[in-house]
Design a protein around this motif. Structure first.
Motif, PDB file in Angstrom:
ATOM      1  N   ALA A 231      35.087  34.336  45.686  1.00 16.36           N
ATOM      2  CA  ALA A 231      34.304  33.466  46.673  1.00 16.36           C
ATOM      3  C   ALA A 231      34.670  34.156  48.127  1.00 16.36           C
ATOM      4  O   ALA A 231      33.942  34.208  49.137  1.00 16.36           O
ATOM      5  CB  ALA A 231      34.475  32.059  46.712  1.00 16.36           C
ATOM      6  N   ALA A 232      36.019  34.317  48.483  1.00 19.45           N
ATOM      7  CA  ALA A 232      36.697  34.568  49.767  1.00 19.45           C
ATOM      8  C   ALA A 232      36.305  36.093  50.255  1.00 19.45           C
ATOM      9  O   ALA A 232      36.022  36.172  51.482  1.00 19.45           O
ATOM     10  CB  ALA A 232      38.049  34.260  49.708  1.00 19.45           C
ATOM     11  N   CYS A 233      36.278  36.870  49.223  1.00 25.05           N
ATOM     12  CA  CYS A 233      36.113  38.275  49.678  1.00 25.05           C
ATOM     13  C   CYS A 233      34.671  39.120  49.596  1.00 25.05           C
ATOM     14  O   CYS A 233      34.399  39.959  50.135  1.00 25.05           O
ATOM     15  CB  CYS A 233      37.110  39.085  48.629  1.00 25.05           C
ATOM     16  SG  CYS A 233      38.719  38.421  48.717  1.00 25.05           S
ATOM     17  N   GLY A 234      33.761  38.351  48.658  1.00 28.69           N
ATOM     18  CA  GLY A 234      32.558  38.724  48.201  1.00 28.69           C
ATOM     19  C   GLY A 234      32.534  40.387  47.885  1.00 28.69           C
ATOM     20  O   GLY A 234      33.413  40.604  47.143  1.00 28.69           O
ATOM     21  N   PRO A 235      31.790  41.092  48.226  1.00 28.26           N
ATOM     22  CA  PRO A 235      31.623  42.544  47.997  1.00 28.26           C
ATOM     23  C   PRO A 235      32.794  43.371  48.587  1.00 28.26           C
ATOM     24  O   PRO A 235      33.008  44.478  47.997  1.00 28.26           O
ATOM     25  CB  PRO A 235      30.240  43.029  48.435  1.00 28.26           C
ATOM     26  CG  PRO A 235      29.966  41.990  49.506  1.00 28.26           C
ATOM     27  CD  PRO A 235      30.703  40.811  49.459  1.00 28.26           C
ATOM     28  N   ARG A 236      33.531  42.947  49.223  1.00 29.72           N
ATOM     29  CA  ARG A 236      34.718  43.791  50.039  1.00 29.72           C
ATOM     30  C   ARG A 236      35.804  44.193  48.816  1.00 29.72           C
ATOM     31  O   ARG A 236      36.614  45.032  49.163  1.00 29.72           O
ATOM     32  CB  ARG A 236      35.163  43.131  50.999  1.00 29.72           C
ATOM     33  CG  ARG A 236      34.346  42.862  52.288  1.00 29.72           C
ATOM     34  CD  ARG A 236      35.036  42.353  53.367  1.00 29.72           C
ATOM     35  NE  ARG A 236      35.329  40.859  53.249  1.00 29.72           N
ATOM     36  CZ  ARG A 236      36.307  40.191  53.829  1.00 29.72           C
ATOM     37  NH1 ARG A 236      36.948  40.723  54.529  1.00 29.72           N
ATOM     38  NH2 ARG A 236      36.655  39.083  53.312  1.00 29.72           N
ATOM     39  N   CYS A 237      35.832  43.407  47.935  1.00 33.20           N
ATOM     40  CA  CYS A 237      37.046  43.480  46.809  1.00 33.20           C
ATOM     41  C   CYS A 237      36.352  43.012  45.368  1.00 33.20           C
ATOM     42  O   CYS A 237      35.825  42.056  45.225  1.00 33.20           O
ATOM     43  CB  CYS A 237      38.138  42.535  47.337  1.00 33.20           C
ATOM     44  SG  CYS A 237      39.406  42.976  46.418  1.00 33.20           S
ATOM     45  N   LEU A 262      47.834  38.435  35.484  1.00 26.89           N
ATOM     46  CA  LEU A 262      47.718  39.059  36.941  1.00 26.89           C
ATOM     47  C   LEU A 262      46.259  39.059  37.370  1.00 26.89           C
ATOM     48  O   LEU A 262      45.379  38.949  36.528  1.00 26.89           O
ATOM     49  CB  LEU A 262      47.984  40.443  36.726  1.00 26.89           C
ATOM     50  CG  LEU A 262      49.415  40.944  36.141  1.00 26.89           C
ATOM     51  CD1 LEU A 262      49.571  42.391  35.902  1.00 26.89           C
ATOM     52  CD2 LEU A 262      50.648  40.562  36.937  1.00 26.89           C
ATOM     53  N   VAL A 263      46.130  38.652  38.689  1.00 29.63           N
ATOM     54  CA  VAL A 263      45.002  38.942  39.280  1.00 29.63           C
ATOM     55  C   VAL A 263      44.982  40.138  40.043  1.00 29.63           C
ATOM     56  O   VAL A 263      45.987  40.462  40.815  1.00 29.63           O
ATOM     57  CB  VAL A 263      44.730  37.717  40.206  1.00 29.63           C
ATOM     58  CG1 VAL A 263      43.558  37.684  41.060  1.00 29.63           C
ATOM     59  CG2 VAL A 263      44.628  36.378  39.541  1.00 29.63           C
ATOM     60  N   THR A 264      44.076  40.899  39.731  1.00 31.06           N
ATOM     61  CA  THR A 264      44.075  42.262  40.230  1.00 31.06           C
ATOM     62  C   THR A 264      42.915  42.477  41.509  1.00 31.06           C
ATOM     63  O   THR A 264      41.888  41.812  41.065  1.00 31.06           O
ATOM     64  CB  THR A 264      44.102  43.495  39.330  1.00 31.06           C
ATOM     65  OG1 THR A 264      42.537  43.295  38.619  1.00 31.06           O
ATOM     66  CG2 THR A 264      45.063  43.375  38.223  1.00 31.06           C
ATOM     67  N   LEU A 265      43.377  43.361  42.546  1.00 30.20           N
ATOM     68  CA  LEU A 265      42.511  43.406  43.575  1.00 30.20           C
ATOM     69  C   LEU A 265      41.986  44.949  43.615  1.00 30.20           C
ATOM     70  O   LEU A 265      43.037  45.673  44.004  1.00 30.20           O
ATOM     71  CB  LEU A 265      43.129  42.907  44.843  1.00 30.20           C
ATOM     72  CG  LEU A 265      43.505  41.385  44.706  1.00 30.20           C
ATOM     73  CD1 LEU A 265      44.597  41.142  45.665  1.00 30.20           C
ATOM     74  CD2 LEU A 265      42.345  40.637  44.533  1.00 30.20           C
ATOM     75  N   ALA A 266      41.010  45.143  43.653  1.00 25.92           N
ATOM     76  CA  ALA A 266      40.539  46.874  44.168  1.00 25.92           C
ATOM     77  C   ALA A 266      39.537  46.814  45.201  1.00 25.92           C
ATOM     78  O   ALA A 266      38.536  46.506  45.134  1.00 25.92           O
ATOM     79  CB  ALA A 266      39.658  47.354  42.969  1.00 25.92           C
ATOM     80  N   PRO A 267      40.089  46.958  46.480  1.00 26.32           N
ATOM     81  CA  PRO A 267      39.493  46.835  47.884  1.00 26.32           C
ATOM     82  C   PRO A 267      38.263  47.960  47.826  1.00 26.32           C
ATOM     83  O   PRO A 267      38.495  49.016  47.303  1.00 26.32           O
ATOM     84  CB  PRO A 267      40.376  47.003  48.759  1.00 26.32           C
ATOM     85  CG  PRO A 267      41.542  47.399  48.280  1.00 26.32           C
ATOM     86  CD  PRO A 267      41.607  47.228  46.716  1.00 26.32           C
ATOM     87  N   ARG A 268      37.196  47.683  48.498  1.00 27.02           N
ATOM     88  CA  ARG A 268      36.249  48.769  48.548  1.00 27.02           C
ATOM     89  C   ARG A 268      36.369  49.533  49.729  1.00 27.02           C
ATOM     90  O   ARG A 268      36.111  51.095  49.603  1.00 27.02           O
ATOM     91  CB  ARG A 268      34.843  47.976  48.621  1.00 27.02           C
ATOM     92  CG  ARG A 268      33.668  48.885  48.770  1.00 27.02           C
ATOM     93  CD  ARG A 268      32.272  47.896  49.395  1.00 27.02           C
ATOM     94  NE  ARG A 268      32.530  47.452  50.753  1.00 27.02           N
ATOM     95  CZ  ARG A 268      31.827  46.454  51.178  1.00 27.02           C
ATOM     96  NH1 ARG A 268      30.823  46.045  50.486  1.00 27.02           N
ATOM     97  NH2 ARG A 268      32.269  46.204  52.472  1.00 27.02           N
ATOM     98  N   GLU A 273      47.063  50.829  48.464  1.00 30.90           N
ATOM     99  CA  GLU A 273      48.475  50.754  49.282  1.00 30.90           C
ATOM    100  C   GLU A 273      48.387  50.117  50.691  1.00 30.90           C
ATOM    101  O   GLU A 273      49.139  49.238  51.013  1.00 30.90           O
ATOM    102  CB  GLU A 273      48.728  52.254  49.577  1.00 30.90           C
ATOM    103  CG  GLU A 273      49.375  52.954  48.351  1.00 30.90           C
ATOM    104  CD  GLU A 273      48.285  53.473  47.510  1.00 30.90           C
ATOM    105  OE1 GLU A 273      47.133  53.272  47.602  1.00 30.90           O
ATOM    106  OE2 GLU A 273      48.580  53.732  46.188  1.00 30.90           O
ATOM    107  N   ALA A 274      47.094  50.373  51.473  1.00 35.37           N
ATOM    108  CA  ALA A 274      46.873  49.645  52.585  1.00 35.37           C
ATOM    109  C   ALA A 274      46.832  48.015  52.365  1.00 35.37           C
ATOM    110  O   ALA A 274      47.248  47.333  53.278  1.00 35.37           O
ATOM    111  CB  ALA A 274      45.750  50.317  53.426  1.00 35.37           C
ATOM    112  N   LEU A 275      46.054  47.747  51.495  1.00 43.01           N
ATOM    113  CA  LEU A 275      45.870  46.464  51.295  1.00 43.01           C
ATOM    114  C   LEU A 275      47.299  45.597  50.885  1.00 43.01           C
ATOM    115  O   LEU A 275      47.715  44.599  51.480  1.00 43.01           O
ATOM    116  CB  LEU A 275      44.974  46.063  49.930  1.00 43.01           C
ATOM    117  CG  LEU A 275      44.959  44.353  49.799  1.00 43.01           C
ATOM    118  CD1 LEU A 275      44.404  43.683  50.870  1.00 43.01           C
ATOM    119  CD2 LEU A 275      43.926  44.225  48.372  1.00 43.01           C
ATOM    120  N   GLU A 276      48.294  46.514  49.944  1.00 40.84           N
ATOM    121  CA  GLU A 276      49.682  46.085  49.847  1.00 40.84           C
ATOM    122  C   GLU A 276      50.376  45.820  50.894  1.00 40.84           C
ATOM    123  O   GLU A 276      51.047  44.777  51.169  1.00 40.84           O
ATOM    124  CB  GLU A 276      49.959  46.869  48.675  1.00 40.84           C
ATOM    125  CG  GLU A 276      51.393  46.234  48.018  1.00 40.84           C
ATOM    126  CD  GLU A 276      52.529  46.715  48.914  1.00 40.84           C
ATOM    127  OE1 GLU A 276      53.622  45.779  48.599  1.00 40.84           O
ATOM    128  OE2 GLU A 276      52.597  47.476  49.764  1.00 40.84           O
TER     129      GLU A 276
END
Ligand SMILES: *Cc1c(COP(=O)(O)O)cnc(C)c1O
Length: 318
Positions: A231-237, A262-268, A273-276
C-alpha cells in the motif's frame, strides 16, 4: 558481577590461577572479537597457559598428562560460542572435566559465554545448548557468562559457583576496578526479575521472544507487513513474502539457523544495493539483508511497533 564477561574471565583467572598452570584444550583457544583472545587474557592474569590436545581432538588423557606432569593446577573449559569444529572431532565434556578436577584436586572454571538461564527446549533452541544451571549442576567451581547475549540484559559479566570461588573473586582487589555502575546493576536486576516467571521472560525479553517466535506467527506477521508495504509503495517496488533462515549471531549459537519469513523488496527504479544503503541511512536506520538480488527484511527481528518506521524508510528510499 563485573562490567562484561571478558572482565569476568580475567578476574576469575587472576583470583584463582595467578602463578599457576591452567590446562585448556587447543580446540577452545578462542578469540571472541575485539581483542578478547584467551591466550592474551591468560597472560594478563599471571596464569600460565598449558595447552592440551589438538585443534580438533582433545581427550581426558591429555588433561591427565598435564595434571600428572605437575604443569596444570586448574582446569579451564571455554564454550566455543562463535565457531564450531566439525568432522573428526572429540571434546571433553564439562562433567568429564569436573571428574578429572575431583580426581586431581584441581578447581574447574567454565567460560560459558552466553548466559542461557532457561532450559533450551523452552525457547526452541537445540538440545544441548549449555545453560547456566546445567553448568553449575555439572559441578563447575566457577562459571562466567555475559549479562547480554542469551540472557538479554545489559552488558555485564556474571560469576556464579561455589562459595569459596565466588568469595575469592569478590575479595580480589581487581574486583573493585571491574565492578559495574548502578545503571548496569539496575538493568540486570530488572531483567532477572522477569525470569521469576519463565513465560513472562520469554514474552518480555526481546532476544528471547525473537528467538522463540513460532514460524506460523512469523509468516502471519510477514503477510501483514507485506500488505502495508504494498500500500505504501505502489508500483515502485515489488513486495513478496519468502521463507528463509535467521541466524542468532551475537556469539551465542554458531551454525544454528531458525526457519523464518522474509519480506523481500525489488525496487523498480533503483538497484537493491541503493535501497539497502538508503534504509541504513534513514532517520530510523534499518539493517536489511541483500539476498538473491532483492532487499530482504527478517520479520523475526522486528517488533510490531517497528512497522511504521520501516514503511516510511522504504517509501522514502525508493
Ligand atoms: C562473548 C564471550 C566472551 C566475552 O563476553 P563479553 O560480555 O562480550 O565481554 C567471553 N567468552 C566467551 C566464551 C564468550 O562467548
Amino acid at each position: 558481577m563485573v562490567n562484561n564477561n571478558a572482565a569476568a574471565v580475567l578476574l576469575a583467572l587472576t583470583a584463582l590461577a595467578a602463578g599457576k598452570g591452567v590446562a585448556l584444550s587447543r580446540g577452545e583457544l578462542v578469540e571472541i572479537g575485539g581483542s578478547f583472545r584467551l591466550p592474551d587474557i591468560m597472560a594478563r592474569s599471571g596464569a600460565e597457559l598449558v595447552e592440551v590436545g589438538t585443534t580438533n581432538r582433545t581427550r581426558p588423557a591429555d588433561y591427565r598428562a598435564a595434571a600428572e606432569g605437575g604443569k596444570a593446577q586448574l582446569l579451564l573449559k571455554v564454550h566455543t560460542s562463535n565457531y564450531r569444529v566439525v568432522g573428526y572431532t572429540q571434546e571433553v565434556s564439562l562433567s568429564e572435566l569436573v571428574g578429572l578436577g575431583r580426581a586431581y584436586g584441581m578447581p574447574v572454571l567454565y567460560d560459558l559465554g552466553a548466559g542461557l538461564l532457561l532450559p533450551p527446549r523452552l525457547l526452541g533452541l537445540p538440545e544441548g545448548t549449555p545453560s547456566v544451571a546445567e553448568s553449575l549442576r555439572a559441578g563447575a567451581d566457577l562459571v562466567c557468562f555475559s549479562g547480554d547475549k542469551l540472557l538479554g540484559g545489559p552488558q555485564a559479566g556474571i560469576l556464579a559457583g561455589r562459595t569459596w570461588a565466588v568469595e575469592a573473586v569478590r575479595k580480589h582487589p581487581l574486583f573493585r576496578a571491574l565492578r559495574p555502575g548502578k545503571g548496569t546493576l539496575a538493568a540486570l536486576d530488572a531483567t532477572l526479575r522477569l525470569y521469576q516467571d519463565p513465560a513472562e521472560a520469554r514474552r518480555a525479553i526481546p532476544v528471547l521472544s525473537m528467538l522463540s517466535a513460532e514460524p506460523k506467527e512469523l509468516s502471519a506477521r510477514a503477510e501483514a507487513l507485506a500488505q502495508t508495504l504494498r500500500a505504501a509503495c505502489g508500483p515502485r517496488c515489488a513486495v513478496a513474502v519468502e521463507s528463509g533462515e535467521s541466524e542468532a549471531g551475537g556469539g551465542a549459537l554458531p551454525g544454528v539457523a531458525f526457519p523464518t519469513s522474509l519480506v523481500t523488496l525489488a525496487p523498480r527504479d533503483r538497484t537493491p544495493e541503493a535501497l539497502e544503503a538508503a534504509l541504513r541511512a534513514a532517520p530510523v536506520p534499518v539493517a536489511a539483508l541483500l539476498r538473491h538480488g532483492k532487499v530482504a527484511v527478517d520479520v523475526r527481528t522486528l517488533r510490531p511497533s517497528d512497522d511504521e518506521a520501516l514503511c516510511r524508510a522504504v517509501s522514502e528510499g525508493l
